[in-house]
Write an enzyme that holds these catalytic residues in place. Structure first.
Site, PDB file in Angstrom:
ATOM      1  N   ASP A   1     -74.828 -80.185 -62.018  1.00 29.09           N
ATOM      2  CA  ASP A   1     -75.789 -81.113 -61.527  1.00 29.09           C
ATOM      3  C   ASP A   1     -76.981 -80.219 -61.078  1.00 29.09           C
ATOM      4  O   ASP A   1     -78.191 -81.003 -60.827  1.00 29.09           O
ATOM      5  CB  ASP A   1     -75.288 -81.923 -60.311  1.00 29.09           C
TER       6      ASP A   1
ATOM      7  N   ASP B   1     -69.044 -76.961 -61.727  1.00 35.83           N
ATOM      8  CA  ASP B   1     -69.709 -76.616 -60.537  1.00 35.83           C
ATOM      9  C   ASP B   1     -69.038 -77.276 -59.230  1.00 35.83           C
ATOM     10  O   ASP B   1     -68.627 -78.119 -59.558  1.00 35.83           O
ATOM     11  CB  ASP B   1     -71.262 -76.762 -60.650  1.00 35.83           C
TER      12      ASP B   1
ATOM     13  N   ASP C   1     -77.470 -74.634 -62.750  1.00 35.43           N
ATOM     14  CA  ASP C   1     -76.374 -74.807 -63.733  1.00 35.43           C
ATOM     15  C   ASP C   1     -77.077 -74.756 -64.974  1.00 35.43           C
ATOM     16  O   ASP C   1     -76.297 -74.923 -66.123  1.00 35.43           O
ATOM     17  CB  ASP C   1     -76.024 -76.046 -63.477  1.00 35.43           C
TER      18      ASP C   1
END
Length: 802
Positions: free
Chosen positions: A690, A488, A694
């Site tokens: 995080d 990410d 996600d």
């Protein structure tokens, strides 16, 4: 889902066998195998358990079918898989009435109502349906109690048998054996009872597994010791001491039982934490919604009473109850759980909002469009839940080995027994019994059971010292084989906090850079908007004091305005300033945007109606990220950036880090789908993220990493957490993973080496040639030595360099 799965049936029923539904829990029951049956009103009802039969007997009308409807009276239907279950709607239901379905992670065809163990592999079943409220886990409580009681009783047995003499306890063998018997018996028969049940189930279902080995090993050691304690005379004199006492193995039976109990406690606790991750997602939805009636009155209603088309009011600081469209008002909504973008998105009439997202500023009225299991939040919950269950546990290898090993051991023990009965010297029966028991004891899975857990335990401790928290043993095993890393952007590659990276003062402005920053920060200090906080933080970093603001007003979706030191200040979007008659210098404006391709947004400022400057807010790349990415690429790992942020932002960050593959503007369900597609290509995929958004991708990946600075949901769904939020932790984790896998293979080699050497000797294969025999005492010593070897080898991981 087939009819058997929907009913909660745990094992396939033979085709053609009549099945009846348990009217209490809904489980399909074969009459011949029913635990109980009750006659009522001339009809026979069959039950899966005696407790269901007792409940039916007390209140039969409560569970009978309503005539003409086919529906269960007062009996709620099983929870829809993936649907949101919330406290407000379920608080009054008992665990039985919720009918929570449990399944085996290794054998998904096993589905039943309520907790239990898999009849095929013996593993604890995991819940398919998770509710928002925390429920008591009676299985975990029971195993924990059994463990602590067994540990307290096993310790004196171990000390007495191993170091009793050195401690000054000079007891007669008969007395010592009797004491060990009374201490070990509750451990084996009460503490280990669940394992003997699973052992019996493995025999009934013809599915040898680790519990078959545990049942054979502890059972053989215990029974042999009981016979040796009370009937030592049946053993040949060569296997008895000068005092006539035969050796006992109570300590082996008790300690093995206690260690297996410890493993079960840890497994059940991990299952609780996994459910907690999904529960955290469920709790993002509010308990109630503010429903607007047709006459304009407002009342609070439980979330499950909201219907499509309802008009709902959402106040500042509240979470959006369901998915829908804004009909009145405007605000800034924090959608980080969906997009990963840390900055709130400006919303106005006609814009869509997502249930569970946070309304940060203004109030608005929305129309409900997707409710219950249709909402984005419910879909995220479903994706996470399904991805979690799709991962096979690490114990699969041990079970596959056991499926061949256990029958082989049993056959060898039987052959040894009859071989001695037919061809052995007198006393034949005693020699046959000793040979068979020796085979079973030396084949006891103590070392096999310790091989993997000990390595994992030490490796986890070593990783913690290096800032790598391992929550999932399978993740540590799989990490060594990972060839693709999906990362990410926001909060993983970057800091995840907006800050003023550049301040541009337009030509012709009457103020300097510092004066512009001071004035705008003075206005923004009165605002709660994250962008405003970033500008205020920039002024504080440069030690610029702010001034009081008058006539302050914030416009949701636009910006803020007020009077500072006699000057009229405007700060906000280009649209916000243009609506107030401010002309932006096009050239400079474009220069700012071009220079800020990686920016989160641009805040323009005007003084007394004239454009004065612009603030470029960026999310900085972490200083450690570039080095970690290059190290992983040098090891042959394919790196893919996956983000919900704008394509321009993602491309700018990717250029800085030399990441060639980028997938931007991806929603949560899309992230999970991309992970699945990579896995279909044959890739072993790791995911690092995080945010709440996600979570589905983290659960879908073969290995998942969460930043320690991230959300609780991301951390709970990740197999490995990087405490410092530093991607260099992935490099350290890979080194630890490789060392751990090598260690586990060495341990398994140790465990099987002693069996390969010891079993033939215990069976008496070499007796006719060399006169070699292995007494149960030596078999126990060999088994103990194999365990010590495994533990000593595992401890070497404490010194591995990561």
């Amino acid at each position: 889902m087939n009819s058997q799965e929907a009913s909660g049936l745990s094992l396939p029923v033979l085709q053609g066998t009549a099945k009846h539904k348990d009217p209490v829990c809904g489980m399909m029951v074969v009459p011949e195998k029913a635990a109980a049956k009750v006659e009522h009103a001339g009809k026979t009802y069959y039950f899966c358990s005696k407790s269901c039969a007792e409940r039916f007997s007390r209140e039969p009308q409560k569970f009978l079918v309503v005539p003409g409807t086919g529906e269960m009276k007062h009996s709620p239907a099983p929870a829809e898989h993936g649907a949101m279950q919330h406290t407000g709607a379920d608080a009054s239901r008992t665990a039985d009435e919720k009918k929570v379905r449990y399944t085996c992670p290794m054998h998904p065809q096993i589905i039943q109502i309520g907790p239990g163990s898999c009849p095929i592999c013996g593993m604890a079943l995991e819940p398919m349906d998770v509710f928002a409220e925390v429920e008591a886990d009676h299985e975990y409580d029971s195993m924990r109690l059994r463990f602590w009681v067994s540990a307290a009783l096993s310790l004196p047995v171990l000390l007495l048998s191993m170091v009793g003499e050195s401690l000054g306890l000079h007891l007669a063998p008969q007395v010592r054996n009797a004491i060990e018997f009374f201490l070990a018996t509750p451990v084996v028969l009460w503490g280990g009872w669940p394992f003997f049940e699973r052992f019996w189930s493995s025999l009934v279902n013809r599915s040898p597994n680790m519990f078959t080995l545990i049942g054979l090993g502890t059972g053989a050691a215990y029974l042999d010791s009981v016979v040796a304690t009370f009937f030592p005379q049946i053993f040949p004199s060569s296997f008895r001491g000068m005092d006539g006492a035969a050796p006992v193995y109570f300590e082996a039976a008790a300690v093995i039982t206690t260690l297996v109990l410890l493993g079960q406690v840890l497994e059940l606790r991990a299952r609780q934490r996994t459910s907690g991750a999904i529960r955290a997602l469920l709790n993002l939805a509010p308990l109630q919604a503010h429903l607007l009636a047709g006459d304009g009155t407002e009342r609070d209603v439980p979330l499950d009473q909201v219907k499509r088309g309802d008009r709902l009011r959402v106040r500042p600081g509240e979470r959006v109850p369901v998915d829908g469209t804004i009909r009145e008002g405007a605000s800034a909504v924090d959608e980080s759980m969906v997009t990963g973008e840390p900055m709130p998105v400006e919303k106005s009439t006609g814009d869509r909002v997502t249930g569970g997202t946070l309304n940060t500023s203004g109030s608005f009225i929305m129309e409900a469009e997707r409710i219950g299991s249709e909402t984005m939040l419910a879909q995220i919950v479903k994706l996470v839940s399904e991805a979690q269950r799709s991962r096979a546990p690490m114990q699969g290898l041990a079970d596959r080995v056991a499926s061949y090993f256990v029958p082989a051991v049993i056959v060898i023990a039987v052959l040894a027994f009859f071989g001695w009965i037919l061809f052995g010297p007198e006393p034949r029966f005693a020699h046959a019994l000793v040979a068979a028991v020796s085979v079973l004891i030396i084949a006891c899975p103590c070392a096999l059971g310790l091989a993997t857990p000990m390595s994992i335990m030490v490796a986890v401790g070593r990783g913690a010292h290096a800032g790598v928290l391992v929550r999932n043993a399978e993740a540590l095993e799989t990490l060594a084989k990972v060839d693709t890393l999906v990362v990410d952007k926001t909060g993983t590659l970057t800091e995840g906090k907006p800050q003023a990276a550049n301040i541009v003062v337009f030509e012709g402005s009457e103020v300097s850079r510092d004066q512009l920053l001071r004035l705008v920060a003075s206005v923004e200090r009165a605002s709660e908007h994250p962008l405003a906080k970033a500008i205020v933080r920039a002024a504080e970093d440069e030690k610029l004091s702010t001034q009081s603001v008058e006539e302050f007003r914030a416009t949701p979706g636009g910006g803020a305005e007020g009077k500072v030191a006699g000057k009229n200040l405007l700060a906000g979007s280009a649209k916000f300033l243009k609506e107030r008659g401010v002309r932006l210098p096009v050239g400079k404006s474009m220069d700012v945007l071009a220079g800020g391709a990686a920016s989160i947004t641009v805040v323009y400022a005007a003084i007394n109606g004239k454009a004065a400057g612009a603030f470029l807010l960026t999310d900085k790349v972490k200083s450690s990220t570039a080095g970690a990415i290059q190290h992983l690429k040098a090891e042959g790992v394919r790196v893919v950036m996956l983000t919900g942020d704008r394509a321009e932002t993602a491309e700018s960050v990717a250029r800085q880090l030399q990441i060639e593959e980028i997938k931007a503007e991806v929603r949560p369900e899309g992230k999970s789908e991309i992970i699945q597609n990579l896995k279909k290509e044959g890739r072993i995929v790791a995911m690092a993220g995080d945010g709440i958004n996600d979570a589905p991708a983290l659960a879908a990946a073969d290995v998942s990493f969460a930043m320690g600075t991230g959300t609780d949901v991301a951390i709970e769904n990740a197999g490995i957490t990087l405490v410092k939020g530093d991607l260099r932790g992935i490099v350290r984790a890979r080194k630890l993973s490789r060392a751990t896998i090598r260690n586990i293979k060495q341990n398994l080699a140790f465990a099987f080496l002693y069996n390969v050497i010891g079993i033939p000797i215990a069976a008496g294969v070499f007796y006719p040639i060399f006169g070699w025999l292995l007494s149960p005492m030596l078999a126990s010593a060999a088994m103990s030595f194999s365990s010590v070897s495994v533990i000593a080898n595992a401890l070497r991981l404490r010194r591995v360099s990561v």
